[in-house]
Design a protein around this motif. Structure first.
Motif, mmCIF file in Angstrom:
data_model
loop_
_atom_site.group_PDB
_atom_site.id
_atom_site.type_symbol
_atom_site.label_atom_id
_atom_site.label_comp_id
_atom_site.label_asym_id
_atom_site.label_seq_id
_atom_site.Cartn_x
_atom_site.Cartn_y
_atom_site.Cartn_z
ATOM 1 N N VAL A 156 26.722 29.288 113.816
ATOM 2 C CA VAL A 156 26.773 30.660 113.324
ATOM 3 C C VAL A 156 26.100 30.765 111.964
ATOM 4 O O VAL A 156 26.489 30.077 111.015
ATOM 5 N N TYR A 157 25.094 31.615 111.908
ATOM 6 C CA TYR A 157 24.391 31.891 110.658
ATOM 7 C C TYR A 157 24.748 33.294 110.181
ATOM 8 O O TYR A 157 25.244 34.126 110.946
ATOM 9 N N VAL A 158 24.516 33.544 108.917
ATOM 10 C CA VAL A 158 24.823 34.834 108.326
ATOM 11 C C VAL A 158 23.528 35.553 107.963
ATOM 12 O O VAL A 158 22.624 34.955 107.367
ATOM 13 N N GLY A 159 23.445 36.816 108.325
ATOM 14 C CA GLY A 159 22.311 37.635 107.929
ATOM 15 C C GLY A 159 22.782 38.746 107.002
ATOM 16 O O GLY A 159 23.800 39.395 107.260
ATOM 17 N N VAL A 160 22.083 38.938 105.908
ATOM 18 C CA VAL A 160 22.391 40.016 104.966
ATOM 19 C C VAL A 160 21.126 40.836 104.799
ATOM 20 O O VAL A 160 20.066 40.291 104.466
ATOM 21 N N ILE A 164 10.778 42.067 105.161
ATOM 22 C CA ILE A 164 10.743 40.950 104.216
ATOM 23 C C ILE A 164 11.968 40.097 104.526
ATOM 24 O O ILE A 164 13.102 40.505 104.266
ATOM 25 N N ALA A 165 11.746 38.954 105.127
ATOM 26 C CA ALA A 165 12.851 38.113 105.590
ATOM 27 C C ALA A 165 12.668 36.689 105.092
ATOM 28 O O ALA A 165 11.571 36.125 105.199
ATOM 29 N N THR A 166 13.731 36.107 104.545
ATOM 30 C CA THR A 166 13.664 34.758 104.000
ATOM 31 C C THR A 166 14.905 33.959 104.378
ATOM 32 O O THR A 166 15.967 34.524 104.656
ATOM 33 N N LEU A 167 14.755 32.636 104.371
ATOM 34 C CA LEU A 167 15.874 31.732 104.580
ATOM 35 C C LEU A 167 16.500 31.441 103.223
ATOM 36 O O LEU A 167 15.814 31.015 102.293
ATOM 37 N N SER A 168 17.790 31.692 103.101
ATOM 38 C CA SER A 168 18.484 31.487 101.832
ATOM 39 C C SER A 168 19.320 30.216 101.883
ATOM 40 O O SER A 168 20.050 29.971 102.839
ATOM 41 N N GLN A 190 15.356 43.935 101.867
ATOM 42 C CA GLN A 190 15.115 42.526 102.181
ATOM 43 C C GLN A 190 16.210 42.008 103.099
ATOM 44 O O GLN A 190 17.336 42.516 103.103
ATOM 45 N N THR A 191 15.857 40.997 103.867
ATOM 46 C CA THR A 191 16.805 40.371 104.784
ATOM 47 C C THR A 191 16.887 38.882 104.472
ATOM 48 O O THR A 191 15.854 38.204 104.373
ATOM 49 N N TYR A 192 18.105 38.401 104.304
ATOM 50 C CA TYR A 192 18.336 36.986 104.017
ATOM 51 C C TYR A 192 19.142 36.380 105.163
ATOM 52 O O TYR A 192 20.083 36.993 105.667
ATOM 53 N N ILE A 193 18.774 35.180 105.545
ATOM 54 C CA ILE A 193 19.477 34.456 106.603
ATOM 55 C C ILE A 193 19.869 33.091 106.068
ATOM 56 O O ILE A 193 19.047 32.400 105.437
ATOM 57 N N GLY A 194 21.115 32.709 106.287
ATOM 58 C CA GLY A 194 21.555 31.413 105.779
ATOM 59 C C GLY A 194 22.677 30.832 106.608
ATOM 60 O O GLY A 194 23.293 31.511 107.440
#
Length: 349
Positions: free
Chosen positions: A148-152, A215-219, A172-176
């Motif tokens: 399970v990953y979290v998207g913000v 704009i999506a990045t891995l956090s 922006q979208t962050y996934i971690g």
């Protein structure tokens, strides 16, 4: 790659629409039989409506309307969660393939044991789930073996009808990794590393979102992004719902701003006692969100106006829970919970 987007609300429609439009014009996706993009709505009625009418998508309030017909785009299908997973018929075919990645965009109150069971039927052993809810959920609803990953995201979306959505604000979208938030045994063991499959799956999603205009990045520190958005939502959402105002109208008087500041100060005090990182810059973020989405109706206000249950328990309620954990009080957030709950007289979900 097979991607499921679960949820036909504003965010689900936004991500599905932009990804589908991107796939329609990009030969890398449209020419590949292995790439699938499925939208799963909560009700069969909405799925049928989308299949018949398509989705009316606008990149902004004053922008042209794009008519998106999912079945005309290779690999794109629409079905409903309430249909059987193994027999869901999209009018163009039966969806039987397991998903490689599931983007979960339903509200917190709709994540329950029945949905968990449904998700398990869509998954193979390596499927990744990315949760994209407002607020904070720390219960143990997720099975320990799930990744399970979290998207913000700070993207703004406004659902005008079951088949119409406007991209009302860019963000922006962050996934971690969800290890520190969800405590899954499988995820905790891989909190700082990804295997090859995970890395490839996340990389494919980030590339697809970027091509679609996000704009999506891995956090590596998704927790700070979760608490930042929790704070923004805990200040803006309940006050817009109580006062029946748009986001921008929160800044209409010093008295309103003072109440916003009280909620902010109380939240960060709770974070400090829980050794949760925070930043004074978040206050400016709140003000900027109000300005950037001035005409927007918050999701909580929309729920109250439509007599639906809200996410208050996972927003202000989450802050109250953190306060109780360290035996302090958060009276302003407690009152927000009580006042919003008192507005939800009738359920229409």
């Amino acid at each position: 790659m097979r991607i499921d987007i679960v949820g036909g609300g504003s965010l689900g429609l936004l991500f599905f629409s932009k990804l589908a439009l991107s796939w329609q014009t990009d030969s890398e996706y449209s020419g590949a039989q292995s790439h699938k993009l499925h939208l799963w709505t909560r009700t069969k009625a909405q799925a049928e409506y989308i299949r018949e009418e398509g989705i009316a998508f606008q990149e902004g309030q004053d922008q042209p309307v794009h008519s998106l017909v999912p079945h005309s785009i290779p690999g794109c299908l629409v079905a409903a969660v309430e249909e059987s997973v193994l027999t869901a018929n999209s009018d163009q075919g039966i969806i039987t393939e397991k998903a490689d990645l599931i983007l979960l965009t339903v509200k917190q109150q709709h994540i329950h044991s029945e949905l968990i069971q449904w998700l398990s039927e869509r998954m193979h052993k390596d499927t990744l789930i990315i949760t994209m809810q407002n607020g904070l959920r720390t219960d143990s609803i997720w099975p320990g073996a799930w990744q399970v990953y979290v998207g913000v995201t700070t993207e703004g979306a406004k659902k005008l009808s079951p088949v119409s959505v406007v991209h009302s604000g860019h963000g922006q979208t962050y996934i971690g990794n969800g290890a520190t938030l969800y405590g899954s045994s499988a995820v905790c063991g891989q909190a700082t590393t990804m295997d090859g499959y995970e890395e490839g799956t996340i990389a494919f999603l980030l590339k697809s979102l970027t091509k679609a205009g996000f704009i999506a990045t891995l956090s590596k520190d998704i927790e700070i992004e979760v608490y930042r958005k929790l704070t923004i939502n805990a200040v803006i959402n309940p006050l817009t719902a109580l006062w029946r105002v748009s986001n921008g109208e929160l800044l209409a008087s010093e008295a309103r701003i003072a109440i916003m500041r009280q909620l902010f100060d109380e939240a960060i005090a709770v974070y400090g006692k829980n050794d949760i990182g925070w930043s004074e810059a978040w206050w400016n973020d709140i003000l900027q969100v109000c300005r950037a989405t001035a005409s927007n109706t918050s999701s909580m206000l929309a729920d109250v106006l439509n007599h639906r249950s809200t996410e208050i328990d996972w927003i202000n309620g989450a802050i109250v829970g953190l306060a109780q954990r360290v035996q302090i009080e958060a009276p302003a957030h407690e009152w927000m919970c009580k006042l919003i709950e008192s507005l939800t007289v009738e359920e229409a979900d």
